[in-house]
Design an enzyme around this catalytic site. Structure first.
Site, short mmCIF file in Angstrom:
data_model
loop_
_atom_site.label_atom_id
_atom_site.label_comp_id
_atom_site.label_asym_id
_atom_site.label_seq_id
_atom_site.Cartn_x
_atom_site.Cartn_y
_atom_site.Cartn_z
N LYS A 183 39.57 50.95 32.45
CA LYS A 183 38.26 51.25 31.83
C LYS A 183 37.39 52.05 32.79
O LYS A 183 36.69 52.99 32.38
CB LYS A 183 37.58 49.93 31.41
CG LYS A 183 38.31 49.26 30.24
CD LYS A 183 37.86 47.83 29.96
CE LYS A 183 38.77 47.20 28.90
NZ LYS A 183 38.44 45.79 28.58
N GLN A 208 35.15 40.79 30.78
CA GLN A 208 36.59 40.83 30.57
C GLN A 208 37.12 39.42 30.33
O GLN A 208 36.82 38.50 31.09
CB GLN A 208 37.28 41.48 31.79
CG GLN A 208 38.76 41.74 31.61
CD GLN A 208 39.08 42.79 30.54
OE1 GLN A 208 38.30 43.71 30.32
NE2 GLN A 208 40.20 42.62 29.88
N ASP A 232 31.83 45.69 23.45
CA ASP A 232 33.12 45.15 23.01
C ASP A 232 33.07 44.74 21.53
O ASP A 232 34.11 44.50 20.91
CB ASP A 232 33.47 43.88 23.82
CG ASP A 232 34.53 44.13 24.88
OD1 ASP A 232 35.31 45.08 24.72
OD2 ASP A 232 34.59 43.34 25.84
N1 GUN Z 1 40.82 40.97 27.15
C1 GUN Z 1 41.81 41.55 26.43
N2 GUN Z 1 41.31 42.55 25.69
C2 GUN Z 1 39.99 42.61 25.95
C3 GUN Z 1 38.93 43.45 25.49
O1 GUN Z 1 39.09 44.34 24.67
N3 GUN Z 1 37.71 43.19 26.01
C4 GUN Z 1 37.50 42.18 26.89
N4 GUN Z 1 36.26 42.01 27.33
N5 GUN Z 1 38.43 41.39 27.33
C5 GUN Z 1 39.68 41.60 26.86
#
Ligand code: GUN
Length: 291
Positions: A52, A96, A119
């Site tokens: 990211k 996350q 998200d």
């Molecule tokens: N863990 C697995 N996929 C994601 C996601 O898209 N966002 C977040 N914050 N955690 C994750």
């Protein structure tokens, strides 16, 4: 059969965002800023957050990783979220997942200001998405919609079968594709682990979306010839021929299914890269105060 290239489309999106961000900077305006909250040292989470942050660089978006040890308390984490909510220099942020077992993930998610919840996990965004209001859509469903759009795959009136009912893929993608919008306006069927004779449903799919994490669950006899298939599954499988000793496998028996399809996403390189692209789009949207 057309192989859907999620890497290529995600690069296009990064370039499009970079152009817009550059124009903001040249006009003397502030540029978008994304913060990723990372708790502990889970290997997969470290990899995702690093991806990211790399994407932020590609887009000219400022990216910051805010790290906490596994020992952080729920109250400390909620306190940090409140600071991010109130920080005018932060447009959007993500926490996350997964979080350590002693932390209530729902309490943490609900502490996020929904206008910064890039998200799209906050119930406010989930609810707004369900009734078609402006919102942040979760990354993977948004990525699938972008692929449908950019590959000009017709959805109107077609039957979409979703296999999997998770909060981050199955449920939202079903809700989005049933909406009276483009891409959308599908007849949607949602199947899951309690569905008997899965093939009875998948064989009727014009568009098949699988997100269960069961390698090769979808075999050639379960697919309608000409279907468009989006494989969200990513499972590590032992593979002595790969340098790391493993490879990523989707939910679809790709080699036997692909020749039957009109469109199909490979694993890796299909839906996966689109999730990061959607996060960058949401960050730009947050910066432009579109909610
Ligand atoms: N863990 C697995 N996929 C994601 C996601 O898209 N966002 C977040 N914050 N955690 C994750």
């Amino acid at each position: 059969m057309t192989l859907i290239d999620g890497r290529d489309i995600s690069q296009q999106i990064f370039a499009e965002i970079a152009t817009q961000v550059k124009a903001m900077a040249q006009a003397g305006k502030t540029t978008p800023h994304l913060v990723a909250v990372l708790v502990g040292h889970d290997g997969a989470s470290e990899t995702y957050v690093a991806a990211k942050m790399r994407a932020c660089e590609r887009c000219g978006i400022r990216g910051t990783t805010l790290r906490f040890e596994d020992s952080v308390t729920e109250d400390q984490l909620v306190g940090a979220i409140q600071s991010l909510n109130n920080d005018p220099d932060v447009d959007g942020f993500i926490v996350q997942l997964p979080l350590p077992a002693h932390i209530n993930e729902q309490r943490v998610i609900q502490a996020i200001d929904f206008r910064k919840d890039v998200d799209g996990f906050h119930p406010m965004n989930v609810g707004r998405m369900a009734i078609g209001l402006p919102c942040f859509v979760t990354a993977t469903p948004q990525g699938i919609l972008t692929l449908l759009d950019r590959y000009n795959i017709a959805t109107d009136g077609r039957h979409c079968v979703v296999v999997g009912r998770s909060n981050i893929v199955g449920k939202p993608v079903a809700a989005l594709l049933m909406q009276k919008s483009q891409p959308g306006n599908c007849t949607v069927t949602v199947c899951h682990s309690a569905t008997p004779d899965l093939g009875r449903f998948t064989r009727t799919a014009d568009i098949l979306i699988t997100a269960v994490g069961q390698p090769r669950l979808i075999t050639a006899d379960m697919v309608k010839p000409g279907a468009a298939i989006f494989d969200v599954g990513i499972t590590r499988q032992p593979d002595p021929t790969s340098p790391g000793g493993w490879k990523l496998c989707g939910d679809v028996d790709f080699d036997n299914v692909a020749p039957l399809c009109s469109f199909i996403t490979p694993v890796p390189g299909g839906v996966g890269p689109m999730s990061v692209a959607s996060l960058m789009q949401n960050t730009l949207k947050a910066h432009n105060k579109q909610l």
